[in-house]
Design a protein around this motif. Structure first.
Motif, PDB file in Angstrom:
ATOM      1  N   MET A 185       0.845  -1.197   0.000  1.00  0.00           N
ATOM      2  CA  MET A 185       0.000   0.000   0.000  1.00  0.00           C
ATOM      3  C   MET A 185       0.883   1.252   0.000  1.00  0.00           C
ATOM      4  O   MET A 185       1.803   1.368   0.807  1.00  0.00           O
ATOM      5  CB  MET A 185      -0.905   0.011   1.246  1.00  0.00           C
ATOM      6  N   ALA A 186       0.582   2.161  -0.917  1.00  0.00           N
ATOM      7  CA  ALA A 186       1.317   3.431  -0.965  1.00  0.00           C
ATOM      8  C   ALA A 186       0.848   4.322   0.182  1.00  0.00           C
ATOM      9  O   ALA A 186      -0.348   4.441   0.443  1.00  0.00           O
ATOM     10  CB  ALA A 186       1.080   4.121  -2.298  1.00  0.00           C
ATOM     11  N   HIS A 187       1.804   4.921   0.858  1.00  0.00           N
ATOM     12  CA  HIS A 187       1.469   5.774   1.987  1.00  0.00           C
ATOM     13  C   HIS A 187       1.462   7.245   1.577  1.00  0.00           C
ATOM     14  O   HIS A 187       2.233   7.670   0.713  1.00  0.00           O
ATOM     15  CB  HIS A 187       2.463   5.565   3.132  1.00  0.00           C
ATOM     16  N   ILE A 188       0.568   8.013   2.191  1.00  0.00           N
ATOM     17  CA  ILE A 188       0.480   9.458   1.976  1.00  0.00           C
ATOM     18  C   ILE A 188       1.217  10.128   3.127  1.00  0.00           C
ATOM     19  O   ILE A 188       0.855   9.955   4.292  1.00  0.00           O
ATOM     20  CB  ILE A 188      -0.986   9.916   1.940  1.00  0.00           C
ATOM     21  N   HIS A 189       2.246  10.882   2.807  1.00  0.00           N
ATOM     22  CA  HIS A 189       3.049  11.544   3.833  1.00  0.00           C
ATOM     23  C   HIS A 189       2.488  12.940   4.111  1.00  0.00           C
ATOM     24  O   HIS A 189       2.340  13.756   3.194  1.00  0.00           O
ATOM     25  CB  HIS A 189       4.505  11.624   3.392  1.00  0.00           C
ATOM     26  N   LEU A 190       2.184  13.188   5.384  1.00  0.00           N
ATOM     27  CA  LEU A 190       1.498  14.415   5.794  1.00  0.00           C
ATOM     28  C   LEU A 190       2.344  15.222   6.758  1.00  0.00           C
ATOM     29  O   LEU A 190       3.173  14.688   7.485  1.00  0.00           O
ATOM     30  CB  LEU A 190       0.185  14.081   6.509  1.00  0.00           C
ATOM     31  N   SER A 191       2.063  16.526   6.777  1.00  0.00           N
ATOM     32  CA  SER A 191       2.579  17.387   7.839  1.00  0.00           C
ATOM     33  C   SER A 191       1.440  18.263   8.338  1.00  0.00           C
ATOM     34  O   SER A 191       0.443  18.481   7.630  1.00  0.00           O
ATOM     35  CB  SER A 191       3.741  18.261   7.341  1.00  0.00           C
ATOM     36  N   PHE A 219      -5.072  10.882  15.270  1.00  0.00           N
ATOM     37  CA  PHE A 219      -6.042  10.289  14.353  1.00  0.00           C
ATOM     38  C   PHE A 219      -5.393   9.906  13.033  1.00  0.00           C
ATOM     39  O   PHE A 219      -5.580   8.790  12.525  1.00  0.00           O
ATOM     40  CB  PHE A 219      -7.195  11.257  14.108  1.00  0.00           C
ATOM     41  N   LEU A 220      -4.636  10.829  12.459  1.00  0.00           N
ATOM     42  CA  LEU A 220      -4.042  10.579  11.142  1.00  0.00           C
ATOM     43  C   LEU A 220      -2.956   9.504  11.206  1.00  0.00           C
ATOM     44  O   LEU A 220      -2.808   8.711  10.277  1.00  0.00           O
ATOM     45  CB  LEU A 220      -3.489  11.879  10.564  1.00  0.00           C
ATOM     46  N   ALA A 258      -4.113   3.576   8.192  1.00  0.00           N
ATOM     47  CA  ALA A 258      -3.170   2.639   7.593  1.00  0.00           C
ATOM     48  C   ALA A 258      -2.401   3.226   6.415  1.00  0.00           C
ATOM     49  O   ALA A 258      -1.251   2.836   6.163  1.00  0.00           O
ATOM     50  CB  ALA A 258      -3.910   1.379   7.141  1.00  0.00           C
ATOM     51  N   ASP A 259      -3.027   4.160   5.680  1.00  0.00           N
ATOM     52  CA  ASP A 259      -2.386   4.688   4.472  1.00  0.00           C
ATOM     53  C   ASP A 259      -1.736   6.051   4.687  1.00  0.00           C
ATOM     54  O   ASP A 259      -1.285   6.681   3.730  1.00  0.00           O
ATOM     55  CB  ASP A 259      -3.398   4.778   3.321  1.00  0.00           C
ATOM     56  N   PHE A 260      -1.676   6.532   5.940  1.00  0.00           N
ATOM     57  CA  PHE A 260      -1.083   7.834   6.221  1.00  0.00           C
ATOM     58  C   PHE A 260       0.199   7.684   7.039  1.00  0.00           C
ATOM     59  O   PHE A 260       0.304   6.810   7.898  1.00  0.00           O
ATOM     60  CB  PHE A 260      -2.043   8.721   7.029  1.00  0.00           C
ATOM     61  N   VAL A 261       1.140   8.569   6.775  1.00  0.00           N
ATOM     62  CA  VAL A 261       2.323   8.707   7.615  1.00  0.00           C
ATOM     63  C   VAL A 261       2.445  10.182   7.979  1.00  0.00           C
ATOM     64  O   VAL A 261       2.527  11.034   7.092  1.00  0.00           O
ATOM     65  CB  VAL A 261       3.608   8.251   6.885  1.00  0.00           C
ATOM     66  N   SER A 263     -14.901  20.595  11.227  1.00  0.00           N
ATOM     67  CA  SER A 263     -15.139  19.430  10.379  1.00  0.00           C
ATOM     68  C   SER A 263     -14.806  18.144  11.139  1.00  0.00           C
ATOM     69  O   SER A 263     -13.817  18.091  11.872  1.00  0.00           O
ATOM     70  CB  SER A 263     -14.269  19.497   9.126  1.00  0.00           C
ATOM     71  N   PRO A 264     -15.612  17.102  10.965  1.00  0.00           N
ATOM     72  CA  PRO A 264     -15.285  15.807  11.601  1.00  0.00           C
ATOM     73  C   PRO A 264     -13.942  15.290  11.094  1.00  0.00           C
ATOM     74  O   PRO A 264     -13.542  15.569   9.955  1.00  0.00           O
ATOM     75  CB  PRO A 264     -16.432  14.895  11.147  1.00  0.00           C
ATOM     76  N   LEU A 265     -13.262  14.527  11.922  1.00  0.00           N
ATOM     77  CA  LEU A 265     -11.973  13.979  11.524  1.00  0.00           C
ATOM     78  C   LEU A 265     -12.087  13.094  10.280  1.00  0.00           C
ATOM     79  O   LEU A 265     -11.159  13.047   9.461  1.00  0.00           O
ATOM     80  CB  LEU A 265     -11.359  13.191  12.680  1.00  0.00           C
ATOM     81  N   VAL A 266     -13.216  12.421  10.123  1.00  0.00           N
ATOM     82  CA  VAL A 266     -13.390  11.588   8.927  1.00  0.00           C
ATOM     83  C   VAL A 266     -13.434  12.451   7.670  1.00  0.00           C
ATOM     84  O   VAL A 266     -13.024  12.005   6.584  1.00  0.00           O
ATOM     85  CB  VAL A 266     -14.655  10.711   9.024  1.00  0.00           C
ATOM     86  N   MET A 267     -13.931  13.694   7.785  1.00  0.00           N
ATOM     87  CA  MET A 267     -13.932  14.592   6.638  1.00  0.00           C
ATOM     88  C   MET A 267     -12.515  15.066   6.330  1.00  0.00           C
ATOM     89  O   MET A 267     -12.147  15.230   5.162  1.00  0.00           O
ATOM     90  CB  MET A 267     -14.854  15.800   6.878  1.00  0.00           C
ATOM     91  N   VAL A 268     -11.717  15.285   7.366  1.00  0.00           N
ATOM     92  CA  VAL A 268     -10.315  15.640   7.157  1.00  0.00           C
ATOM     93  C   VAL A 268      -9.609  14.507   6.412  1.00  0.00           C
ATOM     94  O   VAL A 268      -8.843  14.742   5.472  1.00  0.00           O
ATOM     95  CB  VAL A 268      -9.617  15.917   8.503  1.00  0.00           C
ATOM     96  N   ARG A 269      -9.888  13.287   6.822  1.00  0.00           N
ATOM     97  CA  ARG A 269      -9.303  12.129   6.140  1.00  0.00           C
ATOM     98  C   ARG A 269      -9.745  12.084   4.681  1.00  0.00           C
ATOM     99  O   ARG A 269      -8.920  11.851   3.778  1.00  0.00           O
ATOM    100  CB  ARG A 269      -9.714  10.838   6.849  1.00  0.00           C
TER     101      ARG A 269
END
Length: 211
Positions: A1-7, A22-23, A27-30, A108-114
């Motif tokens: 799975m490709a991961h999405i790298h966030l800051s 949360f983030l 599974a797909d976030f770093v 915004s709900p955290l699921v919307m942020v995701r």
């Protein structure tokens, strides 16, 4: 799975920790880095750059709006999603004018942020229901002054209305009989139509829209 790298750049500790926790659990976030200011974020970055940045506006030192240019200069491939308590039209459009590809309220709900992060990572732009209402009002104003260059297509109006009604991108896609990718593409095109060429035009638009 490709991961999405966030800051994340957020000065409120509870919000910052909630987002990071949360983030990081997705599974797909770093979560690449977390900072309380633009200055700290720029100083922290070493090696691999993140792909997506959640950016607040009201920050100590340089504001998020002021920081967009410097951030993009150092990280030209970084997509910026504003996540802020400021929902006034002038902040929304100024952020988009400066290069943000999404704008979310901290309410915004955290699921919307995701969902916003996943949408942007897939090459689209994200628009929450509260921001969609501002965009609808903007285009209604433009229609009153007969500016055909920024008119929406019927499909784009339908998608915006779906967002205002609180529908998800998937629900809109199903209702319109189009793919999720097509919805994302339309949102990106709407954002492009919102690009304001000058600060003076932005101010005129905001003032006129409140008459």
């Amino acid at each position: 799975m490709a991961h999405i790298h966030l800051s994340i750049i957020e000065d409120e500790e509870t919000v910052r920790e909630s987002l990071a926790d949360f983030l990081s659990a997705q599974a797909d976030f770093v979560v690449h880095s977390v900072a309380e200011s633009v200055e700290t974020f720029l100083a922290l970055q070493r090696g691999t750059s993140p792909e997506i940045l959640l950016l607040d506006i009201n920050l100590p030192g340089m504001s998020g709006l002021e920081g967009i240019h410097l951030i993009q200069k150092k990280h030209p491939n970084l997509d910026i999603i504003m996540l802020t308590s400021f929902e006034e039209e002038e902040h929304v459009f100024e952020a988009l004018r400066r290069g943000a590809v999404g704008y979310l309220s901290k309410r915004s709900p955290l699921v919307m942020v995701r969902e916003a992060i996943q949408t942007v990572a897939a090459g689209g732009s994200f628009m929450s229901p509260s921001i969609a209402r501002h965009v609808v009002n903007f285009f209604r104003f433009r229609q009153r002054v007969n500016n055909p260059d920024v008119e929406l297509t019927d499909r784009q109006k339908e998608i915006l209305q779906g967002l205002v009604d609180g529908k998800s991108y998937k629900m809109i896609a199903d209702a319109c009989g189009i793919t999720l990718e097509t919805v994302r593409d339309h949102i990106k095109k709407i954002y492009k139509k919102l690009q304001i060429n000058s600060k003076g035009e932005l101010v005129s638009m905001i003032l006129g829209n409140r008459l």
